[in-house]
Scaffold this active site. Structure first.
Site, PDB file in Angstrom:
ATOM      1  N   ARG A 101       0.849  -1.191   0.000  1.00 19.73           N
ATOM      2  CA  ARG A 101       0.000   0.000   0.000  1.00 19.73           C
ATOM      3  C   ARG A 101       0.888   1.246   0.000  1.00 19.73           C
ATOM      4  O   ARG A 101       1.729   1.416   0.883  1.00 19.73           O
ATOM      5  CB  ARG A 101      -0.913  -0.012   1.227  1.00 19.73           C
ATOM      6  CG  ARG A 101      -1.792   1.225   1.295  1.00 19.73           C
ATOM      7  CD  ARG A 101      -2.778   1.207   2.453  1.00 19.73           C
ATOM      8  NE  ARG A 101      -3.390   2.535   2.522  1.00 19.73           N
ATOM      9  CZ  ARG A 101      -3.321   3.355   3.566  1.00 19.73           C
ATOM     10  NH1 ARG A 101      -2.687   2.992   4.672  1.00 19.73           N
ATOM     11  NH2 ARG A 101      -3.881   4.544   3.518  1.00 19.73           N
ATOM     12  N   HIS A 146      -2.974  11.142   0.433  1.00 20.52           N
ATOM     13  CA  HIS A 146      -2.481  10.894   1.785  1.00 20.52           C
ATOM     14  C   HIS A 146      -1.866  12.194   2.326  1.00 20.52           C
ATOM     15  O   HIS A 146      -0.664  12.266   2.579  1.00 20.52           O
ATOM     16  CB  HIS A 146      -1.471   9.746   1.781  1.00 20.52           C
ATOM     17  CG  HIS A 146      -1.168   9.184   3.141  1.00 20.52           C
ATOM     18  ND1 HIS A 146      -1.191   7.830   3.413  1.00 20.52           N
ATOM     19  CD2 HIS A 146      -0.819   9.775   4.306  1.00 20.52           C
ATOM     20  CE1 HIS A 146      -0.867   7.623   4.680  1.00 20.52           C
ATOM     21  NE2 HIS A 146      -0.626   8.802   5.242  1.00 20.52           N
ATOM     22  N   GLU A 191      -7.291   8.462   6.147  1.00 17.72           N
ATOM     23  CA  GLU A 191      -7.584   9.082   7.441  1.00 17.72           C
ATOM     24  C   GLU A 191      -8.087  10.525   7.322  1.00 17.72           C
ATOM     25  O   GLU A 191      -7.459  11.466   7.819  1.00 17.72           O
ATOM     26  CB  GLU A 191      -6.361   9.023   8.353  1.00 17.72           C
ATOM     27  CG  GLU A 191      -5.916   7.609   8.679  1.00 17.72           C
ATOM     28  CD  GLU A 191      -4.780   7.576   9.700  1.00 17.72           C
ATOM     29  OE1 GLU A 191      -4.316   8.638  10.137  1.00 17.72           O
ATOM     30  OE2 GLU A 191      -4.351   6.462  10.056  1.00 17.72           O
ATOM     31  N   ASN A 331      -7.580   1.737   9.589  1.00 18.34           N
ATOM     32  CA  ASN A 331      -6.310   1.968  10.284  1.00 18.34           C
ATOM     33  C   ASN A 331      -6.571   1.956  11.782  1.00 18.34           C
ATOM     34  O   ASN A 331      -7.401   2.736  12.268  1.00 18.34           O
ATOM     35  CB  ASN A 331      -5.699   3.318   9.896  1.00 18.34           C
ATOM     36  CG  ASN A 331      -5.160   3.344   8.483  1.00 18.34           C
ATOM     37  OD1 ASN A 331      -5.239   2.352   7.752  1.00 18.34           O
ATOM     38  ND2 ASN A 331      -4.618   4.477   8.084  1.00 18.34           N
ATOM     39  N   TYR A 333      -4.552   1.494  15.705  1.00 16.97           N
ATOM     40  CA  TYR A 333      -3.313   1.382  16.461  1.00 16.97           C
ATOM     41  C   TYR A 333      -3.547   1.148  17.948  1.00 16.97           C
ATOM     42  O   TYR A 333      -2.730   0.521  18.611  1.00 16.97           O
ATOM     43  CB  TYR A 333      -2.471   2.657  16.299  1.00 16.97           C
ATOM     44  CG  TYR A 333      -1.874   2.839  14.926  1.00 16.97           C
ATOM     45  CD1 TYR A 333      -0.585   2.403  14.641  1.00 16.97           C
ATOM     46  CD2 TYR A 333      -2.598   3.441  13.905  1.00 16.97           C
ATOM     47  CE1 TYR A 333      -0.025   2.568  13.382  1.00 16.97           C
ATOM     48  CE2 TYR A 333      -2.050   3.609  12.637  1.00 16.97           C
ATOM     49  CZ  TYR A 333      -0.768   3.180  12.385  1.00 16.97           C
ATOM     50  OH  TYR A 333      -0.218   3.336  11.137  1.00 16.97           O
ATOM     51  N   GLU A 401      -3.702  -0.256   8.129  1.00 21.99           N
ATOM     52  CA  GLU A 401      -2.517   0.129   8.906  1.00 21.99           C
ATOM     53  C   GLU A 401      -2.654  -0.416  10.319  1.00 21.99           C
ATOM     54  O   GLU A 401      -3.716  -0.336  10.924  1.00 21.99           O
ATOM     55  CB  GLU A 401      -2.342   1.655   9.001  1.00 21.99           C
ATOM     56  CG  GLU A 401      -1.810   2.336   7.770  1.00 21.99           C
ATOM     57  CD  GLU A 401      -1.603   3.841   7.977  1.00 21.99           C
ATOM     58  OE1 GLU A 401      -1.336   4.263   9.136  1.00 21.99           O
ATOM     59  OE2 GLU A 401      -1.715   4.582   6.990  1.00 21.99           O
TER      60      GLU A 401
END
Length: 501
Positions: A101, A146, A191, A331, A333, A401
């Site tokens: 990606r 991005h 995002e 994404n 985390y 991600e």
């Protein structure tokens, strides 16, 4: 909404996953499960002013206001991937991933931001990269935007300009035309919450405009409409001949109730809707979440406004948005707990925090990293994946991600190995035990790179990059060796004989 019964079943599972006796899932991932890694253009490419590329917002910021970056650095050279893309592809091949990606630089392809001037050297760079990837059996997954907006467009008020919807759609069409024959996985925006809440809400991101509960909502409204227009362009002009899939990448915490009280359960649902639902609900269900619409409208009225601060979609826009994703790009985390609180009093200026009216926090005993916000909580991803599954029609989910940082670039990155292993184990549990259709997992990142406002102080890479070397030497870390084994065996333990088929 998730049923109360299912919620309590999942809470029990999460508590067991948190416990010391949690057992790693040793069952192999399906043969067609996608394993990949990710990067973005500004973070790795360098060549910021070469071959006809114009200045982006990040070029401009780091050149004119270097003090906004923690170490005063920039992406002028970064990992020098513009010149070292063949070496990067060889590194990907050695790692054994089947997907890569990466993002396109708008200002490298369209220097003035508009399709009347295509920069051929910039287009050729991406064509060559895509060709090299496919020659080595690696599928490209391309993010169209991005965060690195052409400066020329930002000077025209950027995302807040109503014309941004057309600017972006035209740019996306150029990308589909140039690269679509060889790209089967597209994401429109990475995002957008960071672009809008960061850039126009809390002002921790370009363009650093503080307008909570106002311009951040307008920014999101424009991004969502731009996404829908690009998606429908692909539908109408490219899908039949190119046969690809298009989505968007949304980032989210997993927000869990701080207790089993009804108030905290409701608060956690509200927080999820104001976070992930803000963007996902229009794309998968055609409009903003009802809790957002009602709370913001009521508070706007109390502030003496004639209309809600949350913009409304037209009926035509709702139709264009509804179903404008062929998979769910996520994404993730970290996570947080959410507790109910008294409704904040009506006040000016407004804020999204007041609009939500809940309190979230991370427990002090969760595992820490070199970033304050990034607590390690792998058991919580199961809640998030189930929430997506239950709210958005059981979509195919790609974790686009997931990763963890350190501030040393150590080669013995045992925390990163453990992080990847435990998050993947909980993903496998979710697939196997809950029936959630996760079809891919992508690590951030293949190598250390420019981490935006953190500069080079935070390292997320599976490969160490020597930024003091003119060659930008890449060296695999322990995590690269671990992930290579996962890609090869589709299993999370080192010894293949322990894996369960």
């Amino acid at each position: 909404m998730i049923s109360i019964f299912k919620f309590f079943v999942l809470v029990a599972i999460f508590n067991k996953s948190l416990a010391d006796d949690y057992l790693l899932n040793k069952k192999r991932f399906p043969a067609d499960f996608m394993f990949g890694v990710a990067t973005s253009a500004y973070q790795i490419e360098g060549a910021w002013n070469e071959d006809g590329k114009s200045m982006s917002t990040w070029d401009n910021l780091t050149q004119t206001d270097p003090e906004t970056i923690l170490d005063g650095s920039n992406g002028n050279i970064a990992c020098d991937s513009y010149h070292k893309y063949k070496e990067d592809v060889a590194m990907l091949k050695e790692l054994g991933v089947d997907h890569y990606r990466f993002s396109l630089s708008w200002s490298r392809i369209l220097p003035n931001g508009f399709p009347d001037q295509i920069n051929q050297p910039g287009a050729n760079y991406y064509k060559n990269l895509i060709r090299e990837l496919r020659a080595n059996g690696i599928e490209p997954m391309v993010t169209i935007f991005h965060w690195d907006l052409p400066l020329a467009l930002q000077e025209l008020n950027g995302v807040l300009n109503e014309s941004f919807i057309d600017w972006y759609a035209d740019y996306a069409a150029v990308c589909f035309e140039l690269f679509g024959d060889d790209v089967k996985l597209w994401t429109t925006f990475n995002e957008p919450k960071q672009t809008c809440t960061g850039g126009y809400g809390y002002a921790y991101f370009i363009p650093y405009i503080h307008s909570e509960g106002l311009l951040e909502y307008q920014c999101a409204h424009n991004v969502l409409r731009a996404h829908a227009k690009a998606y429908r362009i692909y539908d109408e002009r490219f899908r039949a001949s190119q046969g690809g899939k298009v989505s968007i990448v949304l980032d989210a915490y997993s927000y869990l109730p701080a207790s089993d009280s009804a108030a905290d359960i409701t608060a956690a649902e509200t927080r999820m809707q104001f976070d992930l639902g803000w963007y996902a609900n229009p794309i998968f269900n055609g409009d903003y979440p009802e809790i957002m619409k009602s709370r913001i409208a009521n508070r706007s009225k109390g502030e003496g406004r004639d209309v809600s601060r949350l913009p409304e979609f037209t009926d035509e826009e709702k139709i264009a948005l509804n179903g404008s994703a062929d998979f769910f790009g996520l994404n993730v985390y970290t996570a947080a707990l959410v507790a109910a609180m008294d409704d904040p009093p009506i006040s000016n200026p407004p804020s999204k925090y007041q609009d939500m009216g809940v309190n979230d926090y991370q427990p002090s005993d969760w595992e820490t990293t070199s970033l304050d916000w990034l607590k390690v909580a792998p058991w919580t991803i199961r809640h998030l994946l189930n929430w997506i599954n239950d709210h958005y029609h059981q979509p195919d989910i790609i974790v686009t991600e997931n990763g963890v940082c350190d501030n040393t670039g150590t080669f013995q990155d045992t925390q990163r190995v453990s992080y990847i292993q435990r998050y993947l184990s909980n993903i496998r549990d979710t697939m196997e035990q809950d029936g959630v259709n996760v079809i891919g997992y992508i690590v951030w990142s293949i190598m250390d790179n420019f981490e935006w406002a953190q500069g080079y102080t935070q390292r997320f890479g599976l490969h160490h990059v020597d930024f003091d070397s003119p060659n930008r030497t890449r060296t695999p870390k322990q995590s690269a060796q671990y992930y290579k084994n996962v890609c090869e065996t589709k299993c999370l333990v080192d010894d293949d004989f322990e894996c369960i088929d």
